[in-house]
Motif scaffolding. Structure first.
Motif: not given
Ligand code: GTP
Ligand code: MG
Length: 330
Positions: A181-184, A192-198
């Motif tokens: 599951i990939y996100a750039e 940070t937002v990606l990590l906080n919402n994963c």
């Protein structure tokens, strides 16, 4: 009250399935929590009251929610022998490279952060891509039979490369890509937002490996100079804390990469130039195992354990080949 002691194997079997089931959480609070990234009971169990009050949840309610989440996961004081049993669910995953596994005393540990550092081209991103595949291997082959969450800050992840690595490790390449599951991430804030919402992504997909390649690149370029050092370190610290707590909550391996800068060794005035990983004490404290990669001739690389809570300092050669990261015996 003769409350029964928890069976450690039930540690992660939450009694409350979803955040909305927790006492004190109505639809409005559930939405507020979700907005701030608290979407599972597991992650709420690692939250602090301060974090919840920062999003406007009253102290009493915050305490009630966190306590219920922790109780649900049976996070409480336990005796040493029980701790040993709990640790038993802390496990290791293979790197897909026998030489690296040997250096690491078996592989990478869950519930903690491992850092790969090194200069450009030393193989950090190659290792990360191979790990994204290796985590999917069945347990009897050293994997965790899980998926990978991959946060790429430099846009260097290559599906074709993963294809080759999956074939080499004996997995179906098409299926292997589906389990990454990939996100750039385009900025440190985005990262940070990606990590906080994963946390729900982790739960729903059976993620057992979280890769952040690179941990520090955005922070470094966005906060240049001494004046910005304090906010940079503060934000980096928050990011690492969240990552560590996710790895603990989901019994997952967390891997970050870090570049190094030339660092004149002050102790030996004008002596040799020592490479130094970025992030100073903040990264040093959060990371559990630090591995430094350096370039050898052609495709040869050397991995060295710099810091580990239990492994001796040691190093091993490996190669970056068309098939992936392979031991020097090949
Ligand atoms: P930075 O992110 O720039 O700091 O570097 P890095 O440490 O992440 O380096 P990376 O993992 O990107 O390693 C690059 C090295 O891997 C180069 O020496 C490439 O030649 C090698 N490499 C990348 N892809 C392939 C491939 O498909 N086949 C082979 N044989 N080598 C590859
Ligand atoms: Mg890289």
């Amino acid at each position: 009250m003769d409350e029964q002691r928890p069976d450690p194997r039930d540690f992660y079997k939450a009694r409350y399935q979803g955040v909305e089931d927790l006492p004190g959480v109505g639809p409005a609070i559930a939405t507020r929590l979700a907005g701030a990234g608290w979407k599972t009971v597991q992650s709420l169990a690692t939250a602090t009251e301060r974090e919840l009050s920062a999003i406007g949840i009253g102290e009493v309610t915050a305490e009630k929610i966190i306590t219920a989440a922790r109780k649900s996961l049976e996070i409480k004081f336990i005796k040493g022998d029980e701790l040993a049993k709990l640790r038993a669910d802390m496990t290791q995953m293979t790197t897909g490279c026998a030489a690296l596994d040997r250096l690491l005393g078996g592989g990478l540990d869950t519930k903690s952060i491992t850092e790969f550092s090194g200069e450009f081209g030393s193989g950090k991103s190659q290792v990360c891509q191979q790990l994204a595949v290796a985590v999917q291997l069945p347990v009897e082959k050293g994997g965790l039979d899980g998926a990978c969450l991959y946060i790429d800050t430099e846009g260097v992840f290559r599906p074709e490369r993963v294809n080759h690595m999956a074939k080499y490790l004996g997995l179906n390449p098409k299926e292997a890509l589906k389990k990454i599951i990939y996100a750039e991430a385009f900025t440190s804030e985005h990262q940070t937002v990606l990590l906080n919402n994963c946390d729900d992504v982790i739960k729903d997909n059976g993620v057992r490996l979280i890769v952040v390649d690179s941990l520090t690149a955005h922070f470094r370029s966005e906060y240049p100079g001494r004046e910005t050092l304090a906010p940079r370190q503060q934000n980096l610290n928050k990011f690492l804390h969240k990552l560590k707590r996710l790895s603990q909550a989901f019994n997952a391996v967390a891997v970050v990469t870090n570049q190094v800068v030339a660092h004149p060794d002050a102790g030996y005035g004008g002596g040799p130039v020592q490479p130094k990983a970025i992030g100073g004490h903040v990264v040093g404290h959060a990371v559990h195992t630090r591995i430094y990669l350096r370039k050898g001739r052609e495709n040869l690389r050397i991995a060295k354990i710099m810091v580990s809570p239990f492994l001796p300092i040691g190093e091993t050669p490996f190669r970056i080949t068309g098939e992936g990261i392979v031991g020097d015996e090949l």
